[in-house]
Design a protein around this motif. Structure first.
Motif, PDB file in Angstrom:
ATOM      1  N   PRO A 197      -5.878  -5.456   2.493  1.00  0.00           N
ATOM      2  CA  PRO A 197      -6.869  -5.788   1.415  1.00  0.00           C
ATOM      3  C   PRO A 197      -6.161  -6.853   0.561  1.00  0.00           C
ATOM      4  CG  PRO A 197      -6.595  -3.365   1.799  1.00  0.00           C
ATOM      5  CD  PRO A 197      -5.695  -3.806   2.603  1.00  0.00           C
ATOM      6  N   HIS A 198      -4.936  -6.911   0.613  1.00  0.00           N
ATOM      7  CA  HIS A 198      -4.136  -7.956   0.129  1.00  0.00           C
ATOM      8  C   HIS A 198      -3.926  -9.028   0.637  1.00  0.00           C
ATOM      9  CE1 HIS A 198      -3.615  -4.447  -2.750  1.00  0.00           C
ATOM     10  NE2 HIS A 198      -2.845  -4.095  -1.750  1.00  0.00           N
ATOM     11  N   GLY A 199      -4.494  -9.158   1.817  1.00  0.00           N
ATOM     12  CA  GLY A 199      -4.002 -10.374   2.633  1.00  0.00           C
ATOM     13  C   GLY A 199      -3.272 -10.069   3.957  1.00  0.00           C
ATOM     14  N   ILE A 200      -2.763 -11.357   4.621  1.00  0.00           N
ATOM     15  CA  ILE A 200      -1.938 -11.220   5.662  1.00  0.00           C
ATOM     16  C   ILE A 200      -0.564 -10.755   5.372  1.00  0.00           C
ATOM     17  CG2 ILE A 200      -0.828 -12.233   7.559  1.00  0.00           C
ATOM     18  CD1 ILE A 200      -3.413 -11.644   8.439  1.00  0.00           C
ATOM     19  N   ARG A 201       0.021  -9.739   5.819  1.00  0.00           N
ATOM     20  CA  ARG A 201       1.255  -9.310   5.693  1.00  0.00           C
ATOM     21  C   ARG A 201       2.274  -9.144   7.214  1.00  0.00           C
ATOM     22  NH1 ARG A 201       2.230  -6.909   0.386  1.00  0.00           N
ATOM     23  NH2 ARG A 201       0.728  -8.228  -0.957  1.00  0.00           N
ATOM     24  N   VAL A 202       3.494  -9.301   7.155  1.00  0.00           N
ATOM     25  CA  VAL A 202       4.171  -9.039   8.279  1.00  0.00           C
ATOM     26  C   VAL A 202       5.158  -7.801   8.342  1.00  0.00           C
ATOM     27  CG1 VAL A 202       5.666 -10.374  10.153  1.00  0.00           C
ATOM     28  CG2 VAL A 202       3.739 -11.473   8.796  1.00  0.00           C
ATOM     29  N   LEU A 203       5.381  -7.177   9.166  1.00  0.00           N
ATOM     30  CA  LEU A 203       6.418  -6.139   9.364  1.00  0.00           C
ATOM     31  C   LEU A 203       7.166  -6.742  10.666  1.00  0.00           C
ATOM     32  CD1 LEU A 203       4.531  -2.858   9.566  1.00  0.00           C
ATOM     33  CD2 LEU A 203       5.668  -3.685   7.636  1.00  0.00           C
ATOM     34  N   GLY A 204       8.637  -6.676  10.381  1.00  0.00           N
ATOM     35  CA  GLY A 204       9.368  -7.337  11.469  1.00  0.00           C
ATOM     36  C   GLY A 204      10.861  -6.355  11.441  1.00  0.00           C
ATOM     37  N   LEU A 244       0.735  -1.250  -0.010  1.00  0.00           N
ATOM     38  CA  LEU A 244       0.116   0.005   0.074  1.00  0.00           C
ATOM     39  C   LEU A 244       0.781   1.465  -0.073  1.00  0.00           C
ATOM     40  CD1 LEU A 244      -2.371  -1.164   2.681  1.00  0.00           C
ATOM     41  CD2 LEU A 244      -3.228  -0.837   0.198  1.00  0.00           C
ATOM     42  N   SER A 245       0.387   2.237  -0.491  1.00  0.00           N
ATOM     43  CA  SER A 245       1.116   3.641  -0.779  1.00  0.00           C
ATOM     44  C   SER A 245       1.020   4.217   0.545  1.00  0.00           C
ATOM     45  CB  SER A 245       0.738   4.304  -1.760  1.00  0.00           C
ATOM     46  OG  SER A 245       1.460   5.421  -1.993  1.00  0.00           O
ATOM     47  N   MET A 246       1.892   5.136   1.024  1.00  0.00           N
ATOM     48  CA  MET A 246       1.989   6.014   2.128  1.00  0.00           C
ATOM     49  C   MET A 246       1.727   7.641   1.497  1.00  0.00           C
ATOM     50  SD  MET A 246       4.373   4.498   5.214  1.00  0.00           S
ATOM     51  CE  MET A 246       3.606   5.858   6.332  1.00  0.00           C
ATOM     52  N   ALA A 247       1.511   7.613   0.292  1.00  0.00           N
ATOM     53  CA  ALA A 247       1.745   8.889  -0.359  1.00  0.00           C
ATOM     54  C   ALA A 247      -0.019   9.147  -0.510  1.00  0.00           C
ATOM     55  CB  ALA A 247       2.345   8.820  -1.758  1.00  0.00           C
ATOM     56  N   PRO A 248      -0.176  10.831  -0.466  1.00  0.00           N
ATOM     57  CA  PRO A 248       0.555  11.715   0.175  1.00  0.00           C
ATOM     58  C   PRO A 248       1.160  11.613   1.714  1.00  0.00           C
ATOM     59  CG  PRO A 248      -1.397  12.572   0.039  1.00  0.00           C
ATOM     60  CD  PRO A 248      -1.647  11.074  -0.424  1.00  0.00           C
ATOM     61  N   ARG A 249       2.193  11.943   1.823  1.00  0.00           N
ATOM     62  CA  ARG A 249       2.702  11.725   3.134  1.00  0.00           C
ATOM     63  C   ARG A 249       1.779  12.602   4.282  1.00  0.00           C
ATOM     64  NH1 ARG A 249       7.482  15.497   5.525  1.00  0.00           N
ATOM     65  NH2 ARG A 249       7.358  15.007   7.746  1.00  0.00           N
ATOM     66  N   ILE A 250       1.553  12.067   5.210  1.00  0.00           N
ATOM     67  CA  ILE A 250       0.712  12.756   6.281  1.00  0.00           C
ATOM     68  C   ILE A 250       1.513  12.519   7.790  1.00  0.00           C
ATOM     69  CG2 ILE A 250      -1.092  12.872   7.901  1.00  0.00           C
ATOM     70  CD1 ILE A 250      -2.850  11.792   5.651  1.00  0.00           C
ATOM     71  N   GLY A 251       2.138  13.662   8.263  1.00  0.00           N
ATOM     72  CA  GLY A 251       3.064  13.888   9.360  1.00  0.00           C
ATOM     73  C   GLY A 251       3.357  14.974   9.646  1.00  0.00           C
ATOM     74  N   LEU A 303      -6.160  10.293   9.496  1.00  0.00           N
ATOM     75  CA  LEU A 303      -5.640   9.457   8.426  1.00  0.00           C
ATOM     76  C   LEU A 303      -6.584   8.617   7.535  1.00  0.00           C
ATOM     77  CD1 LEU A 303      -2.936   7.893  10.777  1.00  0.00           C
ATOM     78  CD2 LEU A 303      -2.647   9.951   9.300  1.00  0.00           C
ATOM     79  N   PRO A 304      -6.420   8.530   6.144  1.00  0.00           N
ATOM     80  CA  PRO A 304      -7.456   7.758   5.417  1.00  0.00           C
ATOM     81  C   PRO A 304      -7.285   6.193   5.909  1.00  0.00           C
ATOM     82  CG  PRO A 304      -5.372   8.465   4.319  1.00  0.00           C
ATOM     83  CD  PRO A 304      -5.284   9.148   5.496  1.00  0.00           C
ATOM     84  N   ASP A 305      -8.607   5.640   5.959  1.00  0.00           N
ATOM     85  CA  ASP A 305      -8.470   4.284   6.432  1.00  0.00           C
ATOM     86  C   ASP A 305      -8.368   3.353   5.031  1.00  0.00           C
ATOM     87  OD1 ASP A 305      -8.995   1.733   7.343  1.00  0.00           O
ATOM     88  OD2 ASP A 305     -10.931   2.128   8.326  1.00  0.00           O
ATOM     89  N   LEU A 306      -7.275   2.598   5.120  1.00  0.00           N
ATOM     90  CA  LEU A 306      -6.631   1.745   4.016  1.00  0.00           C
ATOM     91  C   LEU A 306      -7.267   0.452   4.126  1.00  0.00           C
ATOM     92  CD1 LEU A 306      -2.985   3.493   3.634  1.00  0.00           C
ATOM     93  CD2 LEU A 306      -5.021   4.069   2.380  1.00  0.00           C
ATOM     94  N   GLY A 307      -7.697   0.112   5.144  1.00  0.00           N
ATOM     95  CA  GLY A 307      -8.134  -1.082   5.513  1.00  0.00           C
ATOM     96  C   GLY A 307      -7.303  -2.214   5.973  1.00  0.00           C
ATOM     97  N   CYS A 308      -6.069  -1.594   6.864  1.00  0.00           N
ATOM     98  CA  CYS A 308      -5.190  -2.560   7.273  1.00  0.00           C
ATOM     99  C   CYS A 308      -5.711  -2.265   8.923  1.00  0.00           C
ATOM    100  CB  CYS A 308      -3.977  -1.652   7.368  1.00  0.00           C
ATOM    101  SG  CYS A 308      -3.320  -1.902   5.538  1.00  0.00           S
ATOM    102  N   ARG A 309      -5.308  -3.685   9.441  1.00  0.00           N
ATOM    103  CA  ARG A 309      -5.751  -3.946  10.953  1.00  0.00           C
ATOM    104  C   ARG A 309      -4.742  -4.711  11.577  1.00  0.00           C
ATOM    105  NH1 ARG A 309      -8.695  -0.354   9.566  1.00  0.00           N
ATOM    106  NH2 ARG A 309     -10.850  -0.191   9.728  1.00  0.00           N
ATOM    107  N   LEU A 310      -4.302  -4.411  12.629  1.00  0.00           N
ATOM    108  CA  LEU A 310      -3.304  -5.225  13.387  1.00  0.00           C
ATOM    109  C   LEU A 310      -4.049  -6.456  13.946  1.00  0.00           C
ATOM    110  CD1 LEU A 310      -0.565  -5.471  14.885  1.00  0.00           C
ATOM    111  CD2 LEU A 310      -1.503  -4.757  16.915  1.00  0.00           C
TER     112      LEU A 310
END
Length: 216
Positions: free
Chosen positions: A209-216, A33-40, A158-165
């Motif tokens: 939205p693309h399925g399970i992903r892992v950040l580590g 997923l894109s983080m653009a445009p940057r919010i911060g 923040l726009p809701d991109l459909g990601c959840r922990l």
């Protein structure tokens, strides 16, 4: 306030990187997923800047890095940014827990994430624990404590991109002590899982939205 009255919950994940662009690219590749445009924005007092991504109501992901355009602060930067290698790869380094009484939570916690400091960025104002040397406690697995003094919570912008922990999983030699500290501050979230291990590690399982992903 008694320990039993404390209520603490996950607030955000922290990804550190050698540069903000590298950190954003890493998150985008990992999550698809894109983080653009940057919010911060910028944290002038600590010489850092960030970019934010929603992970659902009241929860978000923060990419943070040294701001090359900011003057060097007179104190160590937070989140261990002064001790990382110049070309360090982006990583999920830490997480932050939200509380309604940061002083009581800090007093109740057997493990100490730092001292309470006032911070602001634009219209946002908050209290947060920061170690005097800027380092992350327990290899980043002991959460910093935050108490938001401004409303609404940053995630609402923040726009809701459909990601959840789904799960935040930590491995650490002091897993028992970490669990005791989370219990002491009233953090009872089944998504937080700690395991005893010789080598410390932190990873986040995220539904996208693309399925399970892992950040580590």
């Amino acid at each position: 306030m008694t320990t039993s009255a404390l209520r603490t919950e996950p607030d955000h994940l922290v990804v550190t990187a050698a540069s903000l662009a590298q950190g954003m690219d890493w998150v985008e590749q990992k999550l698809g997923l894109s983080m653009a445009p940057r919010i911060g924005g910028e944290h002038v007092r600590l010489g850092t800047h960030n970019a934010l991504m929603s992970l659902g109501p009241g929860f978000y992901l923060e990419v943070i890095a040294v701001d090359p355009l900011a003057p060097a602060p007179s104190r160590p930067r937070w989140f261990g940014l002064d001790t990382q290698e110049d070309h360090a790869s982006p990583r999920l380094a830490h997480w932050v827990a939200r509380t309604g009484d940061i002083h009581a939570a800090l007093q109740a916690s057997p493990l100490k994430p730092g001292i309470v400091e006032e911070m602001s960025r634009g219209a946002l104002h908050w209290l947060i624990t920061i170690a005097a040397d800027g380092r992350l406690q327990c290899d980043g697995l002991l959460p910093s404590l935050i108490q938001w003094q401004s409303q609404p919570h940053p995630a609402t912008a923040l726009p809701d991109l459909g990601c959840r922990l789904v799960t935040l999983e930590g491995r650490h030699p002091q897993a028992g002590a970490l669990s005791a500290s989370l219990h002491a501050i009233g953090l009872d979230d089944q998504r937080i899982v700690l395991h005893e291990a010789k080598v410390a590690a932190l990873s986040a399982v995220i539904m996208t939205p693309h399925g399970i992903r892992v950040l580590g």
